[in-house]
Design an enzyme around this catalytic site. Structure first.
Site, PDB file in Angstrom:
ATOM      1  N   ASP A  21      18.102  70.228 -66.189  1.00 49.74           N
ATOM      2  CA  ASP A  21      17.848  69.161 -65.538  1.00 49.74           C
ATOM      3  C   ASP A  21      16.632  68.612 -65.791  1.00 49.74           C
ATOM      4  O   ASP A  21      15.651  69.847 -65.186  1.00 49.74           O
ATOM      5  CB  ASP A  21      18.827  69.199 -64.371  1.00 49.74           C
ATOM      6  N   ASN A  69      27.882  61.486 -69.276  1.00 50.11           N
ATOM      7  CA  ASN A  69      26.126  61.560 -69.268  1.00 50.11           C
ATOM      8  C   ASN A  69      26.791  60.519 -70.953  1.00 50.11           C
ATOM      9  O   ASN A  69      25.944  59.731 -71.688  1.00 50.11           O
ATOM     10  CB  ASN A  69      25.633  62.753 -70.177  1.00 50.11           C
TER      11      ASN A  69
END
Ligand code: IPE
Ligand code: IPE
Ligand code: MG
Length: 246
Positions: A21, A69
């Site tokens: 991330d 996502n």
């Protein structure tokens, strides 16, 4: 600085999972577009995979693209898919050189055809490799995974293939995308966020969690070594007392 040679290779995590991330914030910090972060994130994927091979990790699972996502801007999703295809094409030779077997978890049929086909091709071409299993979580969501497992088991019950009484953790395990992987031992998340974001909820039941305040493109060998050394200093009790372990 910590080096791979400093790791005691007797107590390694067998299955390491990483939530990669912070690509977007890394780029933003540099005044660049988010996709510049993803491009640099690919370099960290490459070095981390090679470092894990050197360390002797048996299973490495990377959270690459979540079901959530898909809700990102179209341009970003397209760039991520394009990067996936180009990286797979580039890395096939390295996978074979390093004896890496490529595996995926997630609803990969939801990916664009090009990415889907490239994945199937690289998985096929690395199928016989016996070293590290590299699993990419793509269009992966743990709740979706558990939901489809429940559905598949329910259908088997309805068709009298199994009786409800025999449903146990092993049967549930065999219906998850991760049926061919052991439980996660160590889960690393970069970028300073302290959350799981729908990743391997069932499989991390007893994983050691490690959060590091470094954006993914800046995650280096010494960070990985530090995470593993930290893991090696923990006592995994699995519900028992400390005294019972010795
Ligand atoms: C991780 O970085 C890559 C993916 C989720 C695909 P992010 O893109 O989430 O970057 P941040 O968290 O917004 O900084
Ligand atoms: C998790 O990161 C998914 C991947 C790393 C592929 P996100 O950036 O999507 O997670 P949230 O939305 O911040 O929780
Ligand atoms: Mg993020």
């Amino acid at each position: 600085m910590n080096k791979i040679e400093d790791i005691d290779n007797h107590n390694l995590p067998s299955h390491l999972a990483i939530i990669m991330d912070g690509n977007g914030r890394w780029a933003k910090q540099k005044g660049r577009l988010r996709v510049f972060g993803h491009e640099n994130g690919v370099k960290t994927v490459r070095s981390t995979v090679e470092n894990c091979v050197k360390i002797g990790i048996e299973y490495l699972t990377l959270y690459t693209f979540s079901t959530e996502n898909w809700n990102r801007p179209k341009y970003e999703v397209e760039t991520l898919m394009r990067l996936l295809v180009s990286s797979l094409k580039k890395e096939l030779a390295t996978f074979n050189k390093n004896n890496i077997r490529l595996n995926t978890i997630g609803n990969i049929a939801a990916l664009p055809e090009k990415a889907h086909n490239e994945l199937l091709d690289v998985m096929e071409k690395t199928r016989e490799n016996t070293g590290m299993t590299l699993t990419l979580a793509l269009s992966y969501g743990s709740r979706e995974e558990i939901t489809s497992a429940v559905k598949a088991i329910a259908i088997k019950v309805k068709n009298n293939i199994i009786s409800p009484e025999i449903i146990d953790e092993t049967i549930i395990n065999t219906h998850l995308y991760t049926h061919n992987l052991p439980d996660v031992d160590l889960l690393i998340r970069t970028s300073g966020e302290h959350r799981i974001s729908n990743f391997l909820l069932w499989q991390i039941a007893y994983a050691e969690l490690y959060f590091i305040d470094v954006f993914w493109p800046d995650f280096e060998e010494h960070h990985l070594v530090e995470a593993i050394k930290n893991y090696q200093n923990r006592e995994r009790r699995f519900g028992k007392t400390s005294e019972q372990l010795t």
